[in-house]
Design an enzyme around this catalytic site. Structure first.
Site, PDB file in Angstrom:
ATOM      1  N   LYS A 156     -14.338  -1.991   3.747  1.00 36.76           N
ATOM      2  CA  LYS A 156     -13.164  -2.198   2.905  1.00 36.76           C
ATOM      3  C   LYS A 156     -11.991  -1.372   3.439  1.00 36.76           C
ATOM      4  O   LYS A 156     -12.178  -0.377   4.138  1.00 36.76           O
ATOM      5  CB  LYS A 156     -13.474  -1.774   1.460  1.00 36.76           C
ATOM      6  CG  LYS A 156     -14.585  -2.593   0.798  1.00 36.76           C
ATOM      7  CD  LYS A 156     -14.111  -3.986   0.454  1.00 36.76           C
ATOM      8  CE  LYS A 156     -15.161  -4.786  -0.286  1.00 36.76           C
ATOM      9  NZ  LYS A 156     -16.236  -5.289   0.565  1.00 36.76           N
ATOM     10  N   ASP A 157     -10.776  -1.785   3.075  1.00 43.74           N
ATOM     11  CA  ASP A 157      -9.588  -1.037   3.460  1.00 43.74           C
ATOM     12  C   ASP A 157      -9.699   0.409   2.998  1.00 43.74           C
ATOM     13  O   ASP A 157     -10.176   0.677   1.894  1.00 43.74           O
ATOM     14  CB  ASP A 157      -8.341  -1.662   2.827  1.00 43.74           C
ATOM     15  CG  ASP A 157      -8.089  -3.077   3.311  1.00 43.74           C
ATOM     16  OD1 ASP A 157      -8.735  -3.994   2.776  1.00 43.74           O
ATOM     17  OD2 ASP A 157      -7.261  -3.251   4.207  1.00 43.74           O
ATOM     18  N   ARG A 158      -9.239   1.327   3.834  1.00 43.46           N
ATOM     19  CA  ARG A 158      -9.263   2.730   3.418  1.00 43.46           C
ATOM     20  C   ARG A 158      -8.142   3.012   2.420  1.00 43.46           C
ATOM     21  O   ARG A 158      -8.394   3.566   1.347  1.00 43.46           O
ATOM     22  CB  ARG A 158      -9.112   3.657   4.629  1.00 43.46           C
ATOM     23  CG  ARG A 158      -8.984   5.110   4.202  1.00 43.46           C
ATOM     24  CD  ARG A 158      -8.982   6.098   5.336  1.00 43.46           C
ATOM     25  NE  ARG A 158      -8.816   7.439   4.790  1.00 43.46           N
ATOM     26  CZ  ARG A 158      -9.006   8.546   5.486  1.00 43.46           C
ATOM     27  NH1 ARG A 158      -9.373   8.485   6.754  1.00 43.46           N
ATOM     28  NH2 ARG A 158      -8.823   9.725   4.922  1.00 43.46           N
ATOM     29  N   ARG A 159      -6.900   2.662   2.787  1.00 41.38           N
ATOM     30  CA  ARG A 159      -5.774   2.969   1.901  1.00 41.38           C
ATOM     31  C   ARG A 159      -5.731   1.934   0.780  1.00 41.38           C
ATOM     32  O   ARG A 159      -4.967   0.965   0.789  1.00 41.38           O
ATOM     33  CB  ARG A 159      -4.462   3.003   2.669  1.00 41.38           C
ATOM     34  CG  ARG A 159      -3.302   3.492   1.812  1.00 41.38           C
ATOM     35  CD  ARG A 159      -2.095   3.907   2.623  1.00 41.38           C
ATOM     36  NE  ARG A 159      -1.006   4.349   1.767  1.00 41.38           N
ATOM     37  CZ  ARG A 159      -0.930   5.523   1.166  1.00 41.38           C
ATOM     38  NH1 ARG A 159      -1.903   6.414   1.331  1.00 41.38           N
ATOM     39  NH2 ARG A 159       0.099   5.849   0.403  1.00 41.38           N
ATOM     40  N   LYS A 188       0.818  -1.218   0.000  1.00 43.52           N
ATOM     41  CA  LYS A 188       0.000   0.000   0.000  1.00 43.52           C
ATOM     42  C   LYS A 188       0.850   1.266   0.000  1.00 43.52           C
ATOM     43  O   LYS A 188       0.493   2.263   0.623  1.00 43.52           O
ATOM     44  CB  LYS A 188      -0.961   0.025   1.188  1.00 43.52           C
ATOM     45  CG  LYS A 188      -1.919  -1.147   1.261  1.00 43.52           C
ATOM     46  CD  LYS A 188      -2.851  -1.009   2.446  1.00 43.52           C
ATOM     47  CE  LYS A 188      -3.774  -2.199   2.575  1.00 43.52           C
ATOM     48  NZ  LYS A 188      -4.667  -2.101   3.745  1.00 43.52           N
TER      49      LYS A 188
END
EC number: 5.4.99.27
Length: 339
Positions: free
Chosen positions: A79-82, A21
């Protein structure tokens, strides 16, 4: 927390280092509900692409734009932010015109589809997710290739990863304090988070113990096994032929499981019972909160798993069922650092 858990591939930590990420576009997630929108009904359904955006924040903004309460907004999973993520939202709007979402503006958000559906999209109504991940800086090596082949053929430990435990394991710490009577937890969401952290920790420890004992591909007496492709399970007790079950395991007809503890948990293999009994401090909480015991596969095998070495690093593409973590797969391959 996770760094203390054993590895399945090569039984050692990966030698290759990588950045995870480093950019949002390095971690792409596309949701798969497992069903199509009906095209009509009282719910406006929106398929949204989000970049570096929190799921709840986007849902709240969509509800506000449509002039409905946040309680009338639904989604299948956080869901993942980054990351760059695609997922469905729904807004309950019976007898109301569909808003003109071409006028909706929010940094990092693009509405790809607007339609209608006849049911609310509820948390948990998710079949799985497609992943496209770039591990920056991961260089090609024989060791990494062996790990890739291993994960493709045999899968990876189905660990719960850091997201489940909160920042620096806060949720697990609070769960223990709650169980020991040091704090009271009135907030329903916090109770849910803390219970999930406790159950996830015990699951991880059972998986770790089986890896340590070399028992991840062996049916043990009193193991609880799951029929592949279903959520049905049964106990390998004295009524079952362990040799026959071992053949079924090797043919991938059944899966080994580990526990998500609850008030009605069954005794299982000696390895599992020892771990569960060591954490009996949580038993009163499970009864108090009427938490139902469940099972989860010990190992997970990604579908459509492919990889390619690029100039920037290693690209992975695969599909996982809901509840399994991409980072649990990634940790078997590389020693990663998140930006």
């Amino acid at each position: 927390m996770l760094e203390q858990l054993p590895y399945l591939a090569l039984k050692t930590p990966p030698k290759t280092t990588a950045l995870l990420k480093a950019e949002c576009a390095d971690f792409i997630v596309k949701e798969h509900l497992g069903y199509e929108m009906s095209g009509d009904g009282e719910f406006v359904a929106l398929y949204v692409r989000k970049t570096d955006c929190n799921t709840l924040f986007v849902g709240e903004k969509l509800a506000k734009f449509a002039g409905v309460s946040e309680r009338n907004m639904g989604y299948a999973g956080l869901k993942d932010r980054r990351a760059v993520t695609e997922q469905w939202f729904c807004l309950q709007m019976p007898g109301m015109e569909t808003p003109d979402f071409s006028q909706f503006e929010l940094d990092g958000v693009e509405i790809l589809t607007v339609t209608r559906h006849n049911r609310k999209i509820r948390t948990g109504s998710l079949e799985g997710n497609y992943f496209d991940i770039l591990l920056r800086g991961a260089e090609e090596s024989d060791e990494l290739k062996v790990r890739l082949d291993f994960v493709a053929n045999f899968g990876f430990p189905n660990y719960f990863t850091e997201q489940r435990f909160g920042r620096e394991g806060h949720n697990l710490t609070q769960a223990l304090r709650w169980a020991q009577g040091e704090i009271k937890v009135k907030d329903r969401k916090k109770r849910s988070f803390y219970l999930s952290a406790a159950r996830s920790e015990i699951f991880n420890l059972v998986v770790a113990a089986r890896i340590a004992k070399g028992a991840t591909n062996q049916v043990l007496p009193n193991d609880i096994v799951q029929l592949a492709g279903s959520h049905s399970w049964f106990k390998a007790d004295e009524k079952e032929d362990l040799n026959a079950l071992q053949v079924r395991l090797e043919n991938q007809d059944i899966l080994l499981t580990a526990p998500l503890i609850g008030e009605d948990i069954l005794a299982a293999s000696d390895i599992e019972n020892e771990i569960v009994n060591q954490h009996s401090v949580f038993d009163p909480l499970m009864k108090q909160e009427r938490m139902k015991a469940a099972r989860r596969p010990l190992l997970m095998k990604a579908k459509g798993f492919s990889w390619a070495f690029e100039l920037e690093g290693l690209r992975l593409k695969f599909y996982l069922p809901a509840g399994s973590y991409a980072t649990a797969l990634v940790r078997e391959l590389v020693n990663y650092t998140e930006e």
